[in-house]
Design a protein around this motif. Structure first.
Motif, PDB file in Angstrom:
ATOM      1  N   ILE A   1     -10.349   5.822   3.589  1.00 57.37           N
ATOM      2  CA  ILE A   1      -8.915   6.139   3.695  1.00 57.37           C
ATOM      3  C   ILE A   1      -8.661   7.574   3.250  1.00 57.37           C
ATOM      4  O   ILE A   1      -7.915   8.324   3.895  1.00 57.37           O
ATOM      5  CB  ILE A   1      -8.075   5.136   2.870  1.00 57.37           C
TER       6      ILE A   1
ATOM      7  N   LYS B   1     -11.963   2.555   0.332  1.00 53.62           N
ATOM      8  CA  LYS B   1     -10.926   3.477  -0.155  1.00 53.62           C
ATOM      9  C   LYS B   1     -11.322   4.941   0.092  1.00 53.62           C
ATOM     10  O   LYS B   1     -10.458   5.789   0.354  1.00 53.62           O
ATOM     11  CB  LYS B   1     -10.676   3.237  -1.644  1.00 53.62           C
TER      12      LYS B   1
ATOM     13  N   GLU C   1       1.060   3.843   6.547  1.00 53.32           N
ATOM     14  CA  GLU C   1       0.744   3.072   5.349  1.00 53.32           C
ATOM     15  C   GLU C   1       1.352   1.675   5.406  1.00 53.32           C
ATOM     16  O   GLU C   1       2.294   1.392   6.136  1.00 53.32           O
ATOM     17  CB  GLU C   1       1.200   3.814   4.083  1.00 53.32           C
TER      18      GLU C   1
ATOM     19  N   LYS D   1      -5.444  -1.665   5.250  1.00 60.31           N
ATOM     20  CA  LYS D   1      -5.519  -1.796   3.800  1.00 60.31           C
ATOM     21  C   LYS D   1      -6.978  -2.004   3.409  1.00 60.31           C
ATOM     22  O   LYS D   1      -7.699  -2.753   4.075  1.00 60.31           O
ATOM     23  CB  LYS D   1      -4.687  -2.979   3.318  1.00 60.31           C
TER      24      LYS D   1
ATOM     25  N   PHE E   1      -1.890   8.213   9.820  1.00 53.30           N
ATOM     26  CA  PHE E   1      -2.156   6.964   9.103  1.00 53.30           C
ATOM     27  C   PHE E   1      -0.812   6.377   8.694  1.00 53.30           C
ATOM     28  O   PHE E   1      -0.049   7.001   7.965  1.00 53.30           O
ATOM     29  CB  PHE E   1      -3.025   7.215   7.862  1.00 53.30           C
TER      30      PHE E   1
ATOM     31  N   ILE F   1       0.271   5.557  -0.117  1.00 55.23           N
ATOM     32  CA  ILE F   1      -0.720   6.634  -0.054  1.00 55.23           C
ATOM     33  C   ILE F   1      -0.207   7.813  -0.875  1.00 55.23           C
ATOM     34  O   ILE F   1       0.879   8.340  -0.624  1.00 55.23           O
ATOM     35  CB  ILE F   1      -0.970   7.070   1.405  1.00 55.23           C
TER      36      ILE F   1
ATOM     37  N   GLN G   1       0.834  -1.205   0.000  1.00 47.11           N
ATOM     38  CA  GLN G   1       0.000   0.000   0.000  1.00 47.11           C
ATOM     39  C   GLN G   1       0.872   1.259   0.000  1.00 47.11           C
ATOM     40  O   GLN G   1       1.776   1.398   0.832  1.00 47.11           O
ATOM     41  CB  GLN G   1      -0.885   0.001   1.241  1.00 47.11           C
TER      42      GLN G   1
ATOM     43  N   GLN H   1      -5.332   5.517  -1.561  1.00 46.60           N
ATOM     44  CA  GLN H   1      -4.592   4.252  -1.554  1.00 46.60           C
ATOM     45  C   GLN H   1      -4.208   3.853  -2.973  1.00 46.60           C
ATOM     46  O   GLN H   1      -5.052   3.821  -3.862  1.00 46.60           O
ATOM     47  CB  GLN H   1      -5.431   3.134  -0.933  1.00 46.60           C
TER      48      GLN H   1
ATOM     49  N   LEU I   1      -9.568  -2.625   6.563  1.00 48.63           N
ATOM     50  CA  LEU I   1     -10.565  -1.560   6.479  1.00 48.63           C
ATOM     51  C   LEU I   1     -11.857  -2.113   5.894  1.00 48.63           C
ATOM     52  O   LEU I   1     -11.892  -2.592   4.761  1.00 48.63           O
ATOM     53  CB  LEU I   1     -10.067  -0.377   5.635  1.00 48.63           C
TER      54      LEU I   1
END
Length: 795
Positions: A586, A583, A612, A574, A610, A151, A149, A156, A536
């Motif tokens: 996020i 998503k 990653e 993720k 956050f 960012i 992942q 994402q 997530l």
């Protein structure tokens, strides 16, 4: 192999020169890591060979654990600790000027899993070996894991995990044990000696090549095996598009959980599942025949465990092998099969109980479909005899209905044991999701509350806390985790509680340094570290957490003198590549982070971070630093959770709903050592069955909710554009499926209570101590002992 650091150093330097043809001063950190890994694997090999020989000539029952995921994390430190040589190796490396943490950073987390399902499987393998139990794992060797992942501008992005770029030092390839797996083609029936037989013709065959990894028990001579299968092209056949065949073959083991929103992805997932079970069963049967020679008593000497629905095709595959290859009568084969398999269910979400369209299933796996169809016919006939005329019940329980093959139904019918992974989860399965099956098979259902290996999540992840515990109650707790309860005698010991606080502060400082290095955000290690790290998903309700942060921000704007303990909110998660809604959450997290982290009025009292690419090695840094463990799923939706146990074991206090294993954590620590809020499972299910929840009422009657939700779409959030209309609509127009707004007020109030408790430092330290003391129950050693005695019958 080596008795002291000098012997280790000598062996290490010789090994490095032989492997790389260079002197030690010329070597890189990577050279040093692979040299050390190779030495340790060779050191393991003696016990590994002996363990395999012991199993080969033993008539004791063995268990094989089939899982689509094994989330192992890094193995260097764990193997050194389990072998009892960690100190010797570290001292030797220090003498050579090698920094062990630096060498450890070279190792990539094995890209073989994603979330709790895979981490549970890894903990179980550790416990099986550490308890000297004959248990092996079978999985898939994903070349690129789930994804790495990244960012970018709050979004994402998914990149292939390159964990195999430099090879994997712990695995041993066994090409001589490869097996061939057929797809597509058609089934031809023919008569031979008065008996109907079947052969699969014109199939596209791929080769399953095994890679074995040693699973080392803690300070024991047992070394079990995790066998991972890799897909490679089989022999070339004339007329085939060679490049297309190569691409399609290698795609089977390229990524974990390919996006199945389209038929192409569904076919690939189904291929993966059959590939795993077919290759694994050939291996299991080969080992069994070496020992016993007759498959009629397979179930007496072998237990095969299905970890969730992904490996359920093992049931019809064993039927196929027994009927087609070993000429069993159907009833004989069925007796053996249904007494060989045990099944663990990991979800109460009906959409997560896999169903495959017949139009995809039948062409891809023609013989397996025939067998499932026959199993379904016979099962429906059984049901008709039990419930004559009750067509609705039979339709709801059928393995095949409405154009779909239902994997959970197949798992229940074809297993002798079905277990949930927490008390409440099992009860929900029995009373709601699988109630008709529970009525029909009441003795099959049982509960086994999940556990975690304290060796990984306390000894390995938190050495300072481990040392403090051992100084207080001795070493025996490492072998008997329930002995951690002896810590309660220090609950009024001010000096011990202060040491516990100091350990936590050091772990928080270490994480703060990581956050600054990785994210460029300076956080206060004396603030409350409030942490939610997990996959997530809407039901896990990261959204509730985010809306609460936005509420706190608004409160600070309205009243700059609002007094509350400073908080650092830390997330790691993720979102599945095809999960559009997750998503968006996020993106929302990052957008709100930009707002609160740079606002002079908030002035550092709230920070949102956050981290990653959440993974095991990152979790090992995050979890020991947590003050508050966010376990806030909608009640009745989380089967168990294991993150809650890891945080508890490291002295974090759970803030959560009465869901999954949170309920059993509450039972262990008592209500004074946990923060519980929100609807309970019965209330959620009552709303779902009878209606009566209208999210719009909460929007109109709670100004905090109205303001926060309006900010999602009114331009308040920097650069939001129309990104968050989907979230806004899900909460209002779609009536908030996971009761985020219904639980919002309760969540705000429990956070205020937790903040007030944190101000009372002595009381908070006592809460932390009590959580550690009662965490021993959640050791996977306890869970595996229950599986071994109650389900597998292994010793």
């Amino acid at each position: 192999m080596f008795s002291d650091k000098n012997e280790f150093k000598q062996g290490f330097l010789q090994k490095l020169e032989r492997m790389y043809g260079k002197t030690f001063p010329e070597s890189t950190v990577q050279d040093q890591y692979f040299t050390l890994g190779q030495m340790i694997r060779e050191y393991i090999s003696t016990n590994w060979i002996q363990t395999n020989e012991q199993y080969r000539f033993s008539d004791s029952k063995q268990v094989y654990y089939l899982s689509i995921e094994f989330l192992l994390g890094r193995l260097l430190r764990q193997n050194l600790m389990n072998l009892g040589i960690y100190d010797v190796v570290q001292e030797g490396l220090n003498d050579l000027g090698i920094d062990f943490p630096e060498i450890e950073e070279v190792e990539h987390d094995a890209g073989l899993g994603n979330g709790g399902l895979g981490r549970l499987a890894a903990c179980f393998l550790d416990s099986l070996a550490s308890l000297n139990l004959p248990g092996h794992g079978y999985g898939i060797r994903y070349k690129h894991g789930l994804f790495e992942q990244k960012i970018v501008n709050g979004f994402q992005m998914e990149l292939p995990e390159q964990w195999l770029r430099h090879g994997h030092v712990w695995e041993v390839k066994k090409p001589d044990l490869a097996v061939e797996i057929p797809f597509w083609g058609k089934v031809e029936s023919y008569m031979e000696e008065g008996k109907m037989k079947f052969r699969h013709i014109h199939a596209e065959v791929v080769s399953a090549v095994p890679y074995d990894m040693p699973i080392v028990g803690y300070k024991t001579s047992t070394v079990n095996t995790l066998r991972m299968w890799s897909a490679e092209p089989a022999a070339y056949k004339a007329g085939r598009d060679l490049m297309k065949y190569k691409r399609e073959t290698e795609a089977i083991t390229e990524f974990l959980y390919p996006d199945d929103t389209h038929d192409e992805g569904k076919i690939l997932r189904l291929k993966q599942q059959y590939f795993l079970v077919s290759a694994s069963l050939r291996s299991i049967i080969g080992s069994y025949l070496y020992r016993f020679g007759d498959l009629h008593e397979l179930h007496k000497h072998v237990a095969i465990h299905i970890n969730d629905t992904h490996p359920v095709l093992a049931i019809p595959e064993l039927m196929r092998i027994l009927v087609d290859e070993y000429e069993f009568e159907w009833e004989q084969a069925w007796t053996v099969t249904k007494n060989t398999f045990a099944y663990t269910n990991h979800t109460t979400l009906s959409e997560a109980l896999e169903k495959w369209p017949i139009r995809i299933f039948q062409p891809l796996l023609p013989r397996i479909y025939m067998i499932i169809d026959e199993l379904n016919e016979r099962f429906c006939k059984e049901l008709w005899n039990e419930y004559p005329g009750d067509w609705k019940r039979i339709e709801e329980m059928a393995i095949i209905s409405h154009g779909q093959v239902k994997m959970a139904h197949l798992a229940i019918v074809g297993s002798y044991s079905v277990n949930g992974v927490a008390k409440i989860h099992t009860e929900i399965l029995k009373q709601r999701e699988m109630n008709l099956f529970y009525q029909y098979y009441p003795t099959k259902f049982n509960s086994k509350t999940n556990g975690i290996t304290h060796r990984r999540w306390l000894l390995n992840a938190n050495p300072a806390l481990t040392e403090l515990i051992t100084s207080a109650i001795g070493k025996e707790w490492v072998h008997t985790p329930s002995n951690l309860q002896q810590l309660t005698k220090f609950s009024d010991d001010a000096a011990f509680l202060e040491k516990l606080y100091e350990v936590k502060q050091k772990n928080k400082q270490r994480l703060a340094d990581r956050i600054f290095k990785q994210n460029g955000i300076k956080v206060d290690p004396h603030s409350i570290f409030d942490i939610q790290v997990k996959r997530l998903h809407a039901y896990k309700r990261q959204l509730l957490n985010v809306l609460h942060i936005l509420y706190l921000y608004n409160r600070c704007q309205e009243d700059p003198n609002y007094d509350f303990p400073p908080r650092t909110f830390i997330f790691g998660a993720k979102a599945s590549p095809g999960y559009f809604y997750a998503k968006k959450i996020i993106k929302l997290l990052h957008t709100i982070a930009d707002l609160v982290n740079n606002d002079p009025i908030v002035n550092g009292r709230i920070k949102l971070v956050f981290l990653e690419n959440y993974r095991v090695s990152l979790a090992e840094e995050i979890i020991p630093a947590a003050d508050i463990s966010e376990q806030i799923s909608t009640a009745s939706k989380e089967a168990s959770g294991t993150g809650n146990m890891k945080f508890m074991m490291n002295g974090a206090v759970t803030l959560g709903t009465l869901d999954g294993a949170n309920i059993e954590i509450l039972e262990q620590v008592g209500p004074e050592n946990i923060f519980i809020f929100g609807l309970n499972a019965q209330e959620v299910m009552k709303y779902q069955q009878n209606g009566g929840y209208y999210s719009m009422e909460y929007f109109h009657h709670d100004t905090r909710i109205k303001k926060a939700l309006t900010q999602l779409i009114d331009g308040t959030l920097p650069g939001a554009d129309d990104h968050f209309e989907t979230i806004y609509d899900s909460l209002l127009a779609e009536n908030d499926q996971f009761f985020v707004l219904r639980d919002f007020d309760s969540y705000v109030r429990i956070h205020e209570a937790a903040g007030n408790a944190y101000k009372r430092r002595d009381d908070w330290n006592q809460m932390c101590l009590n959580n550690i003391a009662y965490s021993g129950y959640f050791s996977s050693d306890r869970t595996i002992t229950e599986y071994a005695e109650d389900i597998w019958k292994i010793k």
